[in-house]
Design a protein around this motif. Structure first.
Motif, mmCIF file in Angstrom:
data_model
loop_
_atom_site.group_PDB
_atom_site.id
_atom_site.type_symbol
_atom_site.label_atom_id
_atom_site.label_comp_id
_atom_site.label_asym_id
_atom_site.label_seq_id
_atom_site.Cartn_x
_atom_site.Cartn_y
_atom_site.Cartn_z
ATOM 1 N N GLN A 305 4.148 -11.049 -2.822
ATOM 2 C CA GLN A 305 3.487 -10.693 -1.574
ATOM 3 C C GLN A 305 3.004 -9.244 -1.591
ATOM 4 O O GLN A 305 1.907 -8.941 -1.142
ATOM 5 C CB GLN A 305 4.519 -10.801 -0.462
ATOM 6 N N LEU A 306 3.818 -8.377 -2.155
ATOM 7 C CA LEU A 306 3.458 -6.960 -2.186
ATOM 8 C C LEU A 306 2.293 -6.715 -3.141
ATOM 9 O O LEU A 306 1.388 -5.934 -2.857
ATOM 10 C CB LEU A 306 4.660 -6.100 -2.607
ATOM 11 N N VAL A 307 2.332 -7.406 -4.264
ATOM 12 C CA VAL A 307 1.270 -7.211 -5.252
ATOM 13 C C VAL A 307 -0.066 -7.723 -4.705
ATOM 14 O O VAL A 307 -1.113 -7.132 -4.938
ATOM 15 C CB VAL A 307 1.633 -7.907 -6.584
ATOM 16 N N SER A 308 -0.007 -8.794 -3.914
ATOM 17 C CA SER A 308 -1.277 -9.338 -3.418
ATOM 18 C C SER A 308 -1.662 -8.769 -2.051
ATOM 19 O O SER A 308 -2.663 -9.173 -1.463
ATOM 20 C CB SER A 308 -1.202 -10.870 -3.350
ATOM 21 N N ALA A 309 -0.874 -7.819 -1.542
ATOM 22 C CA ALA A 309 -1.189 -7.247 -0.224
ATOM 23 C C ALA A 309 -2.562 -6.585 -0.245
ATOM 24 O O ALA A 309 -2.947 -5.963 -1.241
ATOM 25 C CB ALA A 309 -0.128 -6.227 0.159
ATOM 26 N N ARG A 310 -3.270 -6.711 0.871
ATOM 27 C CA ARG A 310 -4.604 -6.091 0.929
ATOM 28 C C ARG A 310 -4.542 -4.668 1.459
ATOM 29 O O ARG A 310 -5.435 -3.863 1.246
ATOM 30 C CB ARG A 310 -5.517 -6.924 1.816
ATOM 31 N N MET A 331 -0.017 5.490 -3.487
ATOM 32 C CA MET A 331 -0.335 4.056 -3.475
ATOM 33 C C MET A 331 -1.784 3.820 -3.912
ATOM 34 O O MET A 331 -2.074 2.895 -4.657
ATOM 35 C CB MET A 331 -0.108 3.467 -2.083
ATOM 36 N N GLU A 332 -2.685 4.679 -3.444
ATOM 37 C CA GLU A 332 -4.080 4.467 -3.824
ATOM 38 C C GLU A 332 -4.301 4.860 -5.288
ATOM 39 O O GLU A 332 -5.021 4.190 -6.019
ATOM 40 C CB GLU A 332 -5.013 5.227 -2.878
ATOM 41 N N ASP A 333 -3.639 5.930 -5.707
ATOM 42 C CA ASP A 333 -3.807 6.456 -7.046
ATOM 43 C C ASP A 333 -3.160 5.521 -8.084
ATOM 44 O O ASP A 333 -3.791 5.154 -9.083
ATOM 45 C CB ASP A 333 -3.121 7.837 -7.062
ATOM 46 N N LEU A 334 -1.923 5.116 -7.828
ATOM 47 C CA LEU A 334 -1.171 4.380 -8.847
ATOM 48 C C LEU A 334 -1.190 2.869 -8.643
ATOM 49 O O LEU A 334 -1.223 2.106 -9.602
ATOM 50 C CB LEU A 334 0.288 4.851 -8.877
ATOM 51 N N TYR A 434 5.693 0.595 -9.557
ATOM 52 C CA TYR A 434 6.134 -0.801 -9.677
ATOM 53 C C TYR A 434 4.962 -1.760 -9.387
ATOM 54 O O TYR A 434 4.699 -2.695 -10.144
ATOM 55 C CB TYR A 434 7.266 -1.003 -8.670
ATOM 56 N N LEU A 435 4.243 -1.468 -8.314
ATOM 57 C CA LEU A 435 3.118 -2.343 -7.950
ATOM 58 C C LEU A 435 1.937 -2.136 -8.892
ATOM 59 O O LEU A 435 1.278 -3.097 -9.311
ATOM 60 C CB LEU A 435 2.688 -2.077 -6.502
ATOM 61 N N GLY A 436 1.701 -0.863 -9.247
ATOM 62 C CA GLY A 436 0.585 -0.552 -10.141
ATOM 63 C C GLY A 436 0.732 -1.271 -11.464
ATOM 64 O O GLY A 436 -0.224 -1.859 -11.996
ATOM 65 N N ARG A 437 1.948 -1.252 -11.980
ATOM 66 C CA ARG A 437 2.205 -1.873 -13.290
ATOM 67 C C ARG A 437 1.939 -3.375 -13.252
ATOM 68 O O ARG A 437 1.556 -3.976 -14.247
ATOM 69 C CB ARG A 437 3.659 -1.577 -13.691
ATOM 70 N N ARG A 438 2.133 -3.957 -12.076
ATOM 71 C CA ARG A 438 1.880 -5.403 -11.943
ATOM 72 C C ARG A 438 0.399 -5.694 -11.728
ATOM 73 O O ARG A 438 0.003 -6.844 -11.610
ATOM 74 C CB ARG A 438 2.712 -5.974 -10.802
ATOM 75 N N LYS A 439 -0.397 -4.641 -11.646
ATOM 76 C CA LYS A 439 -1.837 -4.841 -11.482
ATOM 77 C C LYS A 439 -2.607 -4.224 -12.655
ATOM 78 O O LYS A 439 -2.773 -4.850 -13.672
ATOM 79 C CB LYS A 439 -2.287 -4.268 -10.142
ATOM 80 N N PHE A 440 -2.965 -2.960 -12.511
ATOM 81 C CA PHE A 440 -3.862 -2.383 -13.521
ATOM 82 C C PHE A 440 -3.214 -1.346 -14.419
ATOM 83 O O PHE A 440 -3.824 -0.879 -15.366
ATOM 84 C CB PHE A 440 -5.057 -1.713 -12.831
ATOM 85 N N MET A 441 -2.021 -0.960 -14.112
ATOM 86 C CA MET A 441 -1.446 0.185 -14.833
ATOM 87 C C MET A 441 -0.988 -0.213 -16.242
ATOM 88 O O MET A 441 -0.320 -1.232 -16.421
ATOM 89 C CB MET A 441 -0.249 0.746 -14.049
ATOM 90 N N SER A 442 -1.354 0.631 -17.218
ATOM 91 C CA SER A 442 -0.942 0.334 -18.595
ATOM 92 C C SER A 442 0.541 0.665 -18.770
ATOM 93 O O SER A 442 1.100 1.457 -18.003
ATOM 94 C CB SER A 442 -1.752 1.194 -19.564
#
Ligand code: G6P
Length: 624
Positions: A305-310, A331-334, A434-442
């Motif tokens: 839910q957190l990863v897909s939050a808008r 949050m916006e940066d990472l 934590y959230l960044g890594r589940r999206k775009f973070m290397s």
């Protein structure tokens, strides 16, 4: 905001209550009072304007010493209704002197109730909402007594309190005693914290654990609309509507030593110096450096839910709001998610738009701030998923959120928040990573963040070693009545926090703002000798900050720069420099805020201010 402590048991109540009040004094300190009930059912009350020491003195110099009673209650006040005078100090009684009440919170419909009770012939001696509650309980008590209305097994006092609380709108944490039931203590809560310490044949009730921990580690956290009827050898918990509830006894998290001042002169200084350890505790079990992983047990079930939050809405008040602003950048940066940070007090009343897939993050040291709680409830009512970033375990915000990440910073007693701020920033950094890594973070960036976080405690110690350097600089300017704090990017919230710290404990007027904003008005304030603190660490906006420094210097301002170690260049532009270690930009607030905390501390000490109990403030603001 207001502290309550109450006792029933075998010990002598008075010393225990006074000791408890001293531990709660940071919650409010404009007046204080105590009531004890002797075995013959005589009520003895002492009240005084000022600190607990004044109350102690009033007790000791009173013509009649307080008797050796085994039941009683005490209160330290932060005035809401009525000036801080002796008549307005708690405990309050009904006009018949049957009932005494201590109260934390606000009875919102007190004027309607006061009118009603006045028309019935009752006379009031204070301007407080609490006296109205005491009067109402007393009135209902006598009515029930006249009707001989004693339900089996129930105390008449319990019935009267329940009946009164049905009439009341607002918030309360209360303790009530009655002359006719000299072994019974009734406590109840709605919206203001109340914890019951369960000892051997004794109960210590208090607004927070600091007044309990010395006596027992076993506690019951009352929920809203719950109450307890406590006698030395029995207790029962029920709702205000008299539904019996089985109490859950839990173990307190912290030990007595953590609430003590130790070798430090002030709690604020102790807490500033505790930050490296507090951060270690905050990271423990959540950051797996070798695996390059962040594990947030408190939110793991909501990860999808957190990863897909808008959208994320971060909210809080005071220092917690500043941490939220840092979180907004993080949050916006990472995590690359749309985020906004809002004052809880504004959010709750603006009928905010909460779209689908919104996550609200309530940030609060105490977990009890009224506005933050209300904002959280508003967002939840509108369908948001709610996270808590809270320090006090078991607090209301912690319990009302769907999931959360505790700070584990240890008790924060100084009114000016310090270690809570840095730990809030650490938690938000972990959440964003934590959230960044589940999206775009290397993995490389994630590992860098983790390594960076793990290094912070040791690096922070290097900043703390410069406390005397900061003190010398501060002492040169602590008589100046106007200061500016300027920073860009991640350092804009830090500038706000530096100014807030200085204002709240040293009473110097200070403003914090984005360095670039200065040109749009505040630059008019700059005059010869005005101290201007620039957070000018190495990073994406370093050159721009140097230009802003030049603008202030050209107008005679004194430049105090917080700069990155080995930046010799900055000396050309500044009058004074405090160096902090070189760290990744998102982690810089954790270090750059420390010299600002120290500036505020040393300025307050130099000006003879009460560092831990600044005027007009309270640690936990549980009213709107
Ligand atoms: C009060 C305190 C501040 C604190 C703010 C929010 O104003 O004096 O230090 O930042 O409340 O408190 P919270 O407990 O919600 O973090």
């Amino acid at each position: 905001m207001c502290g309550i402590v109450a006792y029933v048991g075998r010990k002598i109540a008075q010393p225990l209550l006074i000791e408890g009040l001293k531990r709660l004094e940071y919650r409010g300190y404009d007046s204080a009072g105590i009531a004890v009930l002797d075995q013959k059912g005589q009520m003895h009350i002492r009240r005084a304007v000022g600190r607990i020491s004044v109350l102690e003195n009033a007790i000791n110099t009173h013509a009649h010493p307080l008797p050796e009673a085994h039941i009683g209650m005490a209160h330290t006040r932060w005035a809401t209704h009525g000036a801080p005078t002796e008549v307005n100090a708690h405990p309050h009684c009904d006009d018949g002197g049957h009932i005494a009440v201590v109260h934390n919170g606000i009875i919102e419909n007190y004027s309607v109730l006061k009118k009603f009770l006045s028309e019935k012939g009752h006379t009031f001696s204070s301007q407080t909402d609490t006296e109205v509650l005491a009067m109402l309980i007393g009135d209902l008590y006598l009515e029930l007594k006249a009707k001989n209305h004693l339900a089996k097994g129930a105390s008449l006092l319990q019935r009267a309190v329940q009946a009164a609380l049905h009439e009341v709108e607002g918030t309360y944490g209360i303790a009530v005693v009655c002359k006719d039931e000299p072994d019974t203590l009734v406590v109840a809560r709605k919206g203001s914290p109340l914890i019951i310490g369960v000892g051997d044949d004794e109960y210590v009730v208090a607004s927070d654990a600091s007044a309990i921990v010395e006596h027992t580690q076993q506690v019951i956290y009352l929920n809203d609309n719950e109450m307890a009827v406590l006698k030395p050898s029995s207790f029962k918990t029920c709702t205000i509507d008299d539904m019996e509830i089985s109490p859950v006894i839990t173990q307190l998290e912290h030990k007595l030593e953590e609430y003590e001042l130790g070798e430090y002169e002030h709690y604020m200084l102790k807490e500033i110096f505790e930050q490296p350890n507090a951060i270690k505790n905050c990271l423990r079990g959540r950051v797996e450096q070798r695996e390059g992983r962040i594990v947030l047990g408190g939110v793991s079930e909501l990860t999808k839910q957190l990863v897909s939050a808008r959208r994320f809405i971060l909210t809080g008040q005071g220092t917690a709001w500043h941490a939220g602003l840092v979180g907004d950048y993080l949050m916006e940066d990472l995590a690359k998610v749309v985020t906004e940070c809002q004052y809880a007090s504004e959010f709750r009343y603006r009928n905010p738009l909460v779209e689908e897939n919104t996550v609200v993050v309530a940030i609060s040291q105490s977990g009890e701030t009224a506005d933050t709680l209300a904002a959280l409830r508003e967002a939840k009512d509108k369908g948001a998923t709610a996270l808590g970033v809270v320090n006090v375990v078991g607090s209301t915000i912690a319990r009302e959120t769907d999931a959360g990440i505790y700070l584990h910073a240890g008790p924060e007693i100084g009114v000016a928040s310090t270690k809570a701020f840095t730990c809030q920033c650490v938690v938000l950094t972990m959440l964003a990573t934590y959230l960044g890594r589940r999206k775009f973070m290397s993995q490389t960036q994630c590992q860098e963040m983790i390594d960076g976080l793990c290094a912070i405690p040791e690096q922070m110690k290097r900043v703390l070693e410069q406390s005397d350097v900061v003190k010398d600089i501060t002492n040169k300017f602590c008589e100046r009545e106007n200061w500016l704090f300027l920073g860009r990017g991640y350092h804009y919230p830090v500038a706000l926090e530096g100014a807030l710290k200085l204002k709240e404990i040293s009473y110097i007027h200070a403003e914090g703002m984005p360095a670039a904003e200065m040109k749009h008005g505040p630059i008019a304030l700059i005059h010869e000798g005005m101290p201007v603190v620039f957070i000018a660490t190495k990073g994406s906006q370093y050159d721009k900050v140097i230009s802003n420094i030049e603008e202030v210097r050209a107008r005679g301002g004194v430049i105090i720069a917080i700069a990155t170690e080995n930046d010799a260049n900055i000396r050309r532009y500044s009058d004074h420099v405090v160096y902090v270690p070189d760290v990744l930009e998102p982690l810089q607030p954790l270090l750059s805020v420390v010299p600002l905390q120290l500036i505020a501390y040393h300025a307050a000490v130099a000006r003879g201010c009460n560092v831990d109990k600044p005027r007009n403030l309270a640690k936990s603001v549980t009213v709107e």
